[in-house]
Design a protein around this motif. Structure first.
Motif, short mmCIF file in Angstrom:
data_model
loop_
_atom_site.label_atom_id
_atom_site.label_comp_id
_atom_site.label_asym_id
_atom_site.label_seq_id
_atom_site.Cartn_x
_atom_site.Cartn_y
_atom_site.Cartn_z
N LEU A 1 0.86 -1.17 0.00
CA LEU A 1 0.00 0.00 0.00
C LEU A 1 0.90 1.23 0.00
CD1 LEU A 1 -2.88 1.17 0.23
CD2 LEU A 1 -2.59 1.09 2.71
N GLY A 2 1.07 1.83 -1.17
CA GLY A 2 1.97 2.97 -1.29
C GLY A 2 3.32 2.56 -1.83
N PRO A 3 4.30 3.50 -1.83
CA PRO A 3 5.62 3.23 -2.41
C PRO A 3 6.31 2.06 -1.75
CG PRO A 3 5.34 5.57 -1.94
CD PRO A 3 4.18 4.86 -1.29
N HIS A 4 7.03 1.29 -2.57
CA HIS A 4 7.76 0.12 -2.07
C HIS A 4 9.09 0.09 -2.82
CE1 HIS A 4 8.85 -4.22 -1.77
NE2 HIS A 4 8.30 -4.10 -0.58
N GLY A 5 10.06 0.84 -2.31
CA GLY A 5 11.33 0.95 -3.00
C GLY A 5 12.46 0.41 -2.18
N ARG A 6 13.65 0.55 -2.72
CA ARG A 6 14.85 0.04 -2.05
C ARG A 6 15.06 0.77 -0.72
NH1 ARG A 6 19.18 -2.90 -3.73
NH2 ARG A 6 21.15 -2.57 -2.63
N GLY A 7 14.97 0.01 0.36
CA GLY A 7 15.18 0.60 1.67
C GLY A 7 14.01 1.40 2.19
N GLN A 8 12.87 1.36 1.50
CA GLN A 8 11.73 2.17 1.90
C GLN A 8 10.47 1.31 1.96
OE1 GLN A 8 11.56 5.46 2.84
NE2 GLN A 8 9.46 4.91 3.37
N PRO A 9 10.07 0.84 3.14
CA PRO A 9 8.85 0.02 3.22
C PRO A 9 7.62 0.87 2.99
CG PRO A 9 9.68 0.51 5.41
CD PRO A 9 10.70 1.04 4.45
N PRO A 10 6.54 0.27 2.49
CA PRO A 10 5.29 1.01 2.31
C PRO A 10 4.63 1.27 3.66
CG PRO A 10 4.93 -1.28 1.86
CD PRO A 10 6.41 -1.13 2.10
N PRO A 11 3.63 2.17 3.71
CA PRO A 11 2.93 2.40 4.98
C PRO A 11 2.27 1.14 5.53
CG PRO A 11 2.42 4.12 3.39
CD PRO A 11 3.18 3.06 2.64
N ALA A 12 1.82 0.25 4.65
CA ALA A 12 1.18 -0.98 5.10
C ALA A 12 1.27 -2.03 4.01
CB ALA A 12 -0.28 -0.73 5.48
N ASP B 1 19.58 -2.10 13.68
CA ASP B 1 19.76 -3.48 14.16
C ASP B 1 19.63 -4.51 13.03
OD1 ASP B 1 20.03 -2.51 16.77
OD2 ASP B 1 17.87 -2.58 17.09
N ARG B 2 19.73 -4.07 11.78
CA ARG B 2 19.44 -4.98 10.65
C ARG B 2 20.39 -6.15 10.55
NH1 ARG B 2 21.57 -0.27 8.65
NH2 ARG B 2 23.42 -0.42 7.32
N ARG B 3 21.63 -6.01 11.01
CA ARG B 3 22.59 -7.11 10.89
C ARG B 3 22.25 -8.27 11.83
NH1 ARG B 3 26.78 -5.92 7.66
NH2 ARG B 3 27.18 -3.72 7.17
N SER B 4 21.64 -7.98 12.94
CA SER B 4 21.30 -9.03 13.90
C SER B 4 19.84 -9.47 13.80
CB SER B 4 21.59 -8.55 15.32
OG SER B 4 20.82 -7.40 15.63
N ALA B 5 19.03 -8.74 13.02
CA ALA B 5 17.61 -9.07 12.93
C ALA B 5 17.38 -10.28 12.03
CB ALA B 5 16.83 -7.87 12.39
N GLY B 6 16.31 -11.01 12.28
CA GLY B 6 15.98 -12.17 11.47
C GLY B 6 15.30 -11.77 10.17
#
Length: 301
Positions: free
Chosen positions: A41-52, A96-101
């Motif tokens: 729902l909305g933009p979905h780009g590199r490093g940018q999650p959509p609002p939902a 925390d992206r390096r340790s996140a699953g």
């Protein structure tokens, strides 16, 4: 000189129509044959999650799941059911992206339950009715630093414990460099197809049972059952389907090639494919279509 196999029209079945204009990030088939669709729902780009992320599922034409949820710390790109819950794959974001699953388990009400570490460079994920998770890896994972990804194929339990790593323990099989296609038929049978030689390999009980040298290079999905397989097109013919007879001594015979069509005979350009057991599913024009091996074999008569 042998004649080339015929190219026939094969009518696909439309099983889902995707409403709205939200971008389709992924679709998947669960072990119960339900269709799952992940949208942005909305933009979905590199490093940018959509609002939902809207998530919906259908079984036998009935919508069984319809929810939207946020995931601000992960850029989602794949999904599967996991028992009564949902499993998503994503690229972790933030400090925390390096340790996140990279595996995220949610309830069907959208509540986060747990994170799983499922190896780097996942190309395909499929689950089973008993809650096993199968992951297949592309070359960046295979040639990376993660010791599980280096095997090209792995299985996990529902809590993220690795219970299997692929070993090519039959003479004539090479290691996986890039797993192009995965088909988890059920809790006992798993099929895979991989670069560089593109064998079709059947695992039974997590052991190599048989393999065949496939005369299709670069396919990204297939259906398989017993002595037959239906492959998507390879490097040059993305939408063309190839029906194979799986013979002895690791050999295959091409029985026919097909062009998937709708009920009016118009060709269907496929955007993405997914193989589950004896059926190929594909996305075309915001609809999900299905073709199974019985249809392909009947077209030869």
């Amino acid at each position: 000189m042998a004649q080339p196999p015929p190219t026939l029209s094969l009518t696909a079945r439309c099983i889902v129509e995707i409403d709205g204009q939200d971008d389709v990030i992924a679709f998947a088939i669960g072990p119960e044959r339900a269709v799952y669709v992940l949208q942005a729902l909305g933009p979905h780009g590199r490093g940018q999650p959509p609002p939902a992320y809207p998530v919906r599922a259908w079984l036998d034409g009935q919508c069984t799941l319809d929810l939207r949820f946020e995931s601000p710390t992960c850029l989602l790109y794949a999904l599967q059911p996991l028992g009564a819950d949902l499993l998503f794959l994503g690229v972790p974001l933030g400090p925390d992206r390096r340790s996140a699953g990279n595996g995220r388990v949610y309830s069907r009400e959208g509540r986060p339950l747990r994170e799983l570490h499922l190896g780097d460079g996942i190309e395909h994920v499929q689950t089973t009715l008993k809650g096993a998770i199968w992951t297949a890896y592309f070359d960046e994972g295979v040639f990376g630093d993660d010791p599980v990804s280096q095997h090209g194929l792995a299985a996990w339990d529902a809590d993220g414990e690795c219970v299997y790593r692929f070993h090519p323990d039959l003479a004539g099989l090479d290691h996986i460099c890039d797993c192009y296609a995965l088909n988890v038929a059920d809790d006992r049978e798993t099929w895979l197809y991989y670069y560089t030689a593109f064998p079709l390999v059947l695992l039974r009980g997590r052991r190599v049972a048989r393999y065949w040298n496939v005369p299709v290079a670069g396919a990204h999905a297939f259906a398989a059952r017993g002595e037959h397989a239906l492959f998507t097109g390879g490097y040059r013919e993305h939408d063309r389907l190839t029906l194979l007879r799986l013979d002895d001594a690791a050999q295959c015979a091409i029985l026919a090639r097909f062009q998937a069509c709708d009920d009016d005979g118009a060709p269907l350009p496929a955007e993405r494919f997914h193989g589950r057991a004896d059926t190929l599913y594909f996305l075309s024009e915001r609809r999900i279509w299905a073709i199974d091996l019985d249809q392909a074999l009947a077209a030869l008569r």
